[in-house]
Design an enzyme around this catalytic site. Structure first.
Site, PDB file in Angstrom:
ATOM      1  N   LYS A  73       0.864  -1.196   0.000  1.00 45.91           N
ATOM      2  CA  LYS A  73       0.000   0.000   0.000  1.00 45.91           C
ATOM      3  C   LYS A  73       0.896   1.239   0.000  1.00 45.91           C
ATOM      4  CE  LYS A  73      -3.324  -2.955   0.246  1.00 45.91           C
ATOM      5  NZ  LYS A  73      -3.397  -3.679  -0.978  1.00 45.91           N
ATOM      6  N   GLY A 115      -2.017  -5.784  -7.064  1.00 40.97           N
ATOM      7  CA  GLY A 115      -2.184  -4.373  -6.713  1.00 40.97           C
ATOM      8  C   GLY A 115      -1.093  -3.503  -7.328  1.00 40.97           C
ATOM      9  N   THR A 136       4.159 -13.085  -6.426  1.00 39.85           N
ATOM     10  CA  THR A 136       3.283 -13.401  -5.293  1.00 39.85           C
ATOM     11  C   THR A 136       3.521 -14.843  -4.880  1.00 39.85           C
ATOM     12  OG1 THR A 136       1.031 -13.958  -4.635  1.00 39.85           O
ATOM     13  CG2 THR A 136       1.366 -13.739  -6.965  1.00 39.85           C
ATOM     14  N   ILE A 137       3.622 -15.076  -3.577  1.00 45.52           N
ATOM     15  CA  ILE A 137       3.773 -16.471  -3.152  1.00 45.52           C
ATOM     16  C   ILE A 137       2.469 -17.227  -3.381  1.00 45.52           C
ATOM     17  CG2 ILE A 137       5.574 -15.997  -1.431  1.00 45.52           C
ATOM     18  CD1 ILE A 137       3.347 -16.552   0.710  1.00 45.52           C
ATOM     19  N   ASP A 138       1.346 -16.489  -3.450  1.00 44.07           N
ATOM     20  CA  ASP A 138       0.043 -17.162  -3.592  1.00 44.07           C
ATOM     21  C   ASP A 138      -0.148 -17.809  -4.971  1.00 44.07           C
ATOM     22  OD1 ASP A 138      -0.379 -16.185  -1.086  1.00 44.07           O
ATOM     23  OD2 ASP A 138      -2.070 -14.902  -1.580  1.00 44.07           O
ATOM     24  N   GLY A 181      -2.692 -17.947   1.503  1.00 44.19           N
ATOM     25  CA  GLY A 181      -3.543 -18.186   0.350  1.00 44.19           C
ATOM     26  C   GLY A 181      -4.831 -17.434   0.593  1.00 44.19           C
ATOM     27  N   GLU A 233      -5.586 -19.849   4.613  1.00 45.97           N
ATOM     28  CA  GLU A 233      -6.118 -18.766   5.461  1.00 45.97           C
ATOM     29  C   GLU A 233      -7.440 -18.226   4.918  1.00 45.97           C
ATOM     30  OE1 GLU A 233      -3.350 -15.454   5.320  1.00 45.97           O
ATOM     31  OE2 GLU A 233      -3.420 -15.402   3.139  1.00 45.97           O
ATOM     32  N   HIS A 281       4.109 -15.830   8.203  1.00 47.87           N
ATOM     33  CA  HIS A 281       5.136 -15.221   7.359  1.00 47.87           C
ATOM     34  C   HIS A 281       6.408 -16.050   7.237  1.00 47.87           C
ATOM     35  CE1 HIS A 281       2.295 -12.014   7.922  1.00 47.87           C
ATOM     36  NE2 HIS A 281       2.809 -11.440   6.850  1.00 47.87           N
ATOM     37  N   GLN A 283       6.384 -18.496   5.598  1.00 44.71           N
ATOM     38  CA  GLN A 283       6.284 -18.872   4.183  1.00 44.71           C
ATOM     39  C   GLN A 283       6.814 -17.797   3.247  1.00 44.71           C
ATOM     40  OE1 GLN A 283       1.998 -20.820   3.834  1.00 44.71           O
ATOM     41  NE2 GLN A 283       2.181 -19.477   5.570  1.00 44.71           N
TER      42      GLN A 283
END
Ligand code: F6P
Length: 357
Positions: A73, A115, A136-138, A181, A233, A281, A283
């Protein structure tokens, strides 16, 4: 030619590999590289940056995080959540543009997720020479089959499950592991399959606690006295309910607590001793795997190639084992989710993994 690079959004293992790739490839072309600190914030006057030569990147490949720092952000947030684009204020864009012009930056590599790439797209549409690199890790960005950082996150999940497996078996317990996730369950699915989980709960497949409990009871009856449960999550209950830690964190809700909820419910419904653990975190931190290092370097090299060809407004993309590129707008605003009926979920079901549906 002077090329800028910045990391924006949450950090991710492999960011330094991208920097390594950009600096190495730019040096071959005789270009200078400017690394802006703390994401887009580094563009605000008077400019917060470091010049990056190949000798400055020696040894960074194996480092987690980013030597440039990042901001999640901040002044340049163009959106608060998926689909909620508000735009970067004009005065902020104008200030940052002055820095770009004064420094003579001919291309700006933005390494970020949905973002940050939305911000990059806005700037590109306002005439900036932007190249996007997906991060992104996701692993939920559209238009790329994989993002760097994902493999490292999955390997942390697998390591966690390997450890939980031995303690679960010794105590004949159910162990619940909550993993990251937010919208997509890729980390939970890949980590769960590779780590031998028996139950995997994903945002894409709303789950029913009664079905999860029935699965654990059936395992018990079959002589399997310990069970590993992986919970993303962002996993949701049939009514769409997700668990959050707070209501608002810079516009986006902080998720967390579903693992603990699932563990309590399992104990209540099955009578089995159950413990929950949240990886959080862990991860995101630490050294990238070799796959993420290679992916990061290749992404960085491709970013420089795109800049050399003047192909701005494009995002580096990984498809069918090749690194290529796509227009940034193809990547943002449509998340790549786990297909509940896809091959991967079918394979998991085929080996008895329960999704609670
Ligand atoms: O988007 C990546 C991610 O790791 C999500 O899985 C998680 O919800 C979020 O970042 C956590 O972000 P923060 O660093 O703000 O806690």
């Amino acid at each position: 030619m002077k090329i800028g690079i910045l990391n924006s959004g949450g950090d991710c293992p492999g960011l330094n590999a991208v920097i390594h790739g950009v600096v190495g490839a730019a040096a071959e072309l005789g270009w200078e590289v400017v690394g802006f600190r703390d994401g887009f914030e580094g563009l605000l006057p008077p400019g917060d940056f470091m010049m990056l030569k190949p000798e400055d990147t020696v040894g960074i490949l194996k480092l987690g995080g980013t030597i440039l720092g990042t901001t999640n952000k901040g002044h340049f947030a163009a959106k608060v959540g998926v689909g909620e684009v508000s735009g970067v204020p004009k005065e902020i864009v104008a200030k940052a543009k002055r820095t770009m012009e004064q420094m003579g930056i001919g291309a700006l590599v933005v390494v970020g997720g949905d973002g940050s790439l939305t911000t990059g797209l806005q700037l590109y549409r306002e005439g900036w020479p932007i190249i996007g690199v997906p991060k992104t890790i996701d692993n939920d960005l559209q238009a790329t089959a994989m993002t760097f950082g994902f493999d490292s996150a999955v390997s942390t999940v697998v390591d966690g499950l390997d450890r939980l497996h031995t303690t679960a078996a010794s105590h004949k317990r159910v162990m619940v592991l909550e993993v990251m996730g937010r919208h997509a369950g890729w980390i939970a699915l890949w980590g769960g399959m590779a780590g031998g989980a028996n139950v995997v709960l994903l945002p894409e497949i709303p789950f029913d606690m009664a079905k999860v409990a029935a699965h654990i009871k059936a395992r018990e009856a079959a002589g399997c006295h310990s069970t590993l449960v992986v919970v993303a999550e962002g996993a949701r209950l049939p009514d769409g309910h997700v668990m959050s830690i707070d209501d608002n964190c810079g516009g986006e809700v902080r998720l967390g607590g579903m693992g603990e909820y699932v563990a309590q419910q399992i104990e209540k419904l099955t009578g089995k001793e159950t413990r929950a653990c949240t990886l959080g975190h862990l991860q995101r931190g630490g050294a990238p795997t070799s796959l993420d290092r290679i992916l990061g370097v290749r992404f960085g090299v491709m970013a420089v190639k795109l800049a050399a060809e003047g192909r701005f407004g494009r995002m580096v993309s990984y498809q069918s084992y090749h690194v290529d590129s796509v227009p940034i707008e193809e990547a943002v605003d449509q998340l790549r989710l786990v297909n509940p009926t896809g091959e991967m979920v079918q394979a998991a079901r085929a080996i008895g993994i329960c999704f609670g549906d």
